[in-house]
Design an enzyme around this catalytic site. Structure first.
Site, PDB file in Angstrom:
ATOM      1  N   ASP A 126       0.820  -1.209   0.000  1.00  0.00           N
ATOM      2  CA  ASP A 126       0.000   0.000   0.000  1.00  0.00           C
ATOM      3  C   ASP A 126       0.862   1.272   0.000  1.00  0.00           C
ATOM      4  O   ASP A 126       2.104   1.194   0.023  1.00  0.00           O
ATOM      5  CB  ASP A 126      -0.941  -0.049   1.220  1.00  0.00           C
ATOM      6  CG  ASP A 126      -2.344   0.433   0.877  1.00  0.00           C
ATOM      7  OD1 ASP A 126      -2.470   1.321   0.009  1.00  0.00           O
ATOM      8  OD2 ASP A 126      -3.311  -0.060   1.488  1.00  0.00           O
ATOM      9  N   TRP A 161      -2.867   3.293  -5.902  1.00  0.00           N
ATOM     10  CA  TRP A 161      -4.133   3.874  -6.392  1.00  0.00           C
ATOM     11  C   TRP A 161      -3.955   4.740  -7.646  1.00  0.00           C
ATOM     12  O   TRP A 161      -4.728   5.676  -7.879  1.00  0.00           O
ATOM     13  CB  TRP A 161      -4.801   4.727  -5.293  1.00  0.00           C
ATOM     14  CG  TRP A 161      -4.564   4.243  -3.914  1.00  0.00           C
ATOM     15  CD1 TRP A 161      -4.996   3.062  -3.387  1.00  0.00           C
ATOM     16  CD2 TRP A 161      -3.811   4.895  -2.876  1.00  0.00           C
ATOM     17  NE1 TRP A 161      -4.573   2.943  -2.095  1.00  0.00           N
ATOM     18  CE2 TRP A 161      -3.857   4.058  -1.746  1.00  0.00           C
ATOM     19  CE3 TRP A 161      -3.142   6.123  -2.792  1.00  0.00           C
ATOM     20  CZ2 TRP A 161      -3.224   4.383  -0.550  1.00  0.00           C
ATOM     21  CZ3 TRP A 161      -2.513   6.450  -1.602  1.00  0.00           C
ATOM     22  CH2 TRP A 161      -2.551   5.596  -0.497  1.00  0.00           C
ATOM     23  N   GLY A 162      -2.895   4.500  -8.416  1.00  0.00           N
ATOM     24  CA  GLY A 162      -2.666   5.315  -9.618  1.00  0.00           C
ATOM     25  C   GLY A 162      -2.045   6.672  -9.303  1.00  0.00           C
ATOM     26  O   GLY A 162      -1.828   7.491 -10.205  1.00  0.00           O
ATOM     27  N   ASP A 183     -10.069   3.300  -4.033  1.00  0.00           N
ATOM     28  CA  ASP A 183     -10.758   2.157  -3.416  1.00  0.00           C
ATOM     29  C   ASP A 183     -12.194   1.991  -3.926  1.00  0.00           C
ATOM     30  O   ASP A 183     -12.913   2.961  -4.112  1.00  0.00           O
ATOM     31  CB  ASP A 183     -10.820   2.341  -1.895  1.00  0.00           C
ATOM     32  CG  ASP A 183      -9.468   2.079  -1.246  1.00  0.00           C
ATOM     33  OD1 ASP A 183      -8.459   2.008  -1.978  1.00  0.00           O
ATOM     34  OD2 ASP A 183      -9.429   1.962  -0.014  1.00  0.00           O
TER      35      ASP A 183
HETATM   36  C1  GLA Z   1      -6.056   1.174   1.268  1.00  0.00           C
HETATM   37  C2  GLA Z   1      -6.149   0.182   0.106  1.00  0.00           C
HETATM   38  C3  GLA Z   1      -7.272  -0.808   0.399  1.00  0.00           C
HETATM   39  C4  GLA Z   1      -7.011  -1.530   1.698  1.00  0.00           C
HETATM   40  C5  GLA Z   1      -6.835  -0.525   2.829  1.00  0.00           C
HETATM   41  C6  GLA Z   1      -6.345  -1.176   4.120  1.00  0.00           C
HETATM   42  O1  GLA Z   1      -7.168   2.007   1.332  1.00  0.00           O
HETATM   43  O2  GLA Z   1      -6.365   0.848  -1.112  1.00  0.00           O
HETATM   44  O3  GLA Z   1      -7.392  -1.729  -0.669  1.00  0.00           O
HETATM   45  O4  GLA Z   1      -5.864  -2.335   1.576  1.00  0.00           O
HETATM   46  O5  GLA Z   1      -5.877   0.484   2.498  1.00  0.00           O
HETATM   47  O6  GLA Z   1      -6.200  -0.267   5.153  1.00  0.00           O
END
Ligand code: GLA
Length: 376
Positions: A126, A161-162, A183
């Protein structure tokens, strides 16, 4: 490891969030085998955020929360492997994970070693609480290098996330998939939004490093960690069809221990999975059609052996007609060829006349075809 097709599996986050524990993971592993998900190709079982204690041990190692995982992570990996599944875990390029647990920043090699020692096969990585000074490409490259040197084949699943133009640098880091969107939430608006976000990123999808549109919400019905309003079965069917056709990894996010028959039927549609896992690894092509727009989305994709996948998606609550000309997929009238269509949900088959494909779609519904080029 060069990943030739989009990874498939299950991830704990969408339904369970921080409410994860050993027993649920064992039962999920059992269910993935018993329900036939593994046979369909869903072979990764991934534990997301919130699995560790909030502090590292005296040797700076990550420690599984003993209340959630009393037998430790090696025991989980062994159980998962004994079922024929592969085991995935989660960490973060920042100081902390998104939920505030220790991240791997400045501990990359130690953590990669720890994961290897437990028998981990997949690491979702992440981007929360990352350094404001060190660019993301270096943070991901560090973990990529650490994993490549940890003595075990561990797939790197990047989750930035890009952000910071991830598409420009992610392939060089060693990642096999990368989150190309923010997300997902269990709402139709979220699905529609992610499809729009993806539009300009298709050229970056391909063999070795796949655009990850986020975990599936199929079968959540508004329950669980990212459950909001929930969606209908028709919407879940269309959501799954889009993810599959566009070549996204297929990571299930619902509770597979209690899937409805409809949920199971959606997630195990063999023709769609075959399109998703197609060996040609081609990018999808957006079709303009006659009335395409945010509410009517159409894509095609070349498959091995000359077949063509075509998806027609009604993204809103009005019935509408999808229509496009074969010219758009390289089959003008002058070629003397047309398409023999087979719809993957209904099995309906027909040969296209007049070079035009037209299909009435119910609200939020879709039609996905595997088409064969035949003489007109
Ligand atoms: C981010 C990621 C999610 C998930 C959460 C966990 O938001 O994009 O997919 O893994 O963290 O805290």
């Amino acid at each position: 490891m060069l990943k030739l097709t989009p990874p498939m599996g299950w991830n704990s986050w969408n339904t369970f969030g921080e409410s994860i524990h050993e027993q649920m993971i064992f039962e999920t592993a059992d269910a993935m085998v018993e329900t036939g998900l593994l046979d369909c190709g869903y072979d990764y079982l991934v534990i997301d955020d919130c699995w560790s204690l909030r502090v590292r041990d005296e040797k700076e190692r990550l420690v599984p929360d003993p209340e959630k995982f009393p037998h430790g992570m090696k025991a989980i990996a062994d159980y998962v492997h004994a079922k024929g599944l592969k085991f995935g875990m989660y960490s973060c390029a920042g100081n902390l994970t998104c939920a505030g647990y220790p991240g791997s920043f400045e501990h990359e090699f130690l953590d990669a070693q720890t994961f290897a020692g437990w028998g981990v096969d997949f690491l979702k990585y992440d981007y929360c609480y990352h350094s404001p000074i060190i660019p993301g490409k270096y943070l991901y490259r560090r973990m990529g290098t650490a994993l490549e040197n940890c003595g075990r084949d561990i797939l790197l699943s990047a989750c930035s996330w890009g952000a910071n133009e991830t598409h420009e640098w992610i392939k060089e880091t060693g990642a096999s998939m990368w989150r190309s969107t923010g997300d997902i939430a269990d709402t139709w608006e979220s699905v529609k939004h992610l499809v729009e976000c993806q539009e300009k990123l298709h050229p970056y999808n391909g063999v070795g490093c796949f655009n990850d549109m986020d975990m599936l919400i199929v079968g959540m019905y508004g329950k669980g960690n990212v459950g909001v309003t929930g969606c209908t079965d028709v919407q879940y069917k269309t959501h799954f069809s889009i993810w599959a056709l566009l070549g996204s990894p297929l990571m299930i996010g619902c509770d597979v221990r209690s899937m409805t028959p409809q949920t199971k039927a959606i997630l195990t549609n063999k023709e769609l999975i075959r399109i998703n896992q197609d060996g040609a690894g081609r990018q999808p092509v957006k079709l303009s059609g006659i009335w395409a727009g945010p509410d009517l989305v159409m894509y095609s994709r070349s498959l091995v052996g000359g077949d063509i996948a075509i998806g027609l998606f009604n993204m809103d609550g009005n019935e509408r007609e999808a229509r496009f000309n074969l010219d758009e997929i390289g089959l003008p009238f002058s070629t003397g060829r047309t398409l023999k269509m087979k719809e993957v949900w209904t099995g309906e088959e027909y040969v296209v006349k007049n070079s035009t494909v037209a299909k009435r779609l119910q609200p939020y519904d879709c039609a996905v075809y595997r088409a064969q080029v035949v003489d007109a």
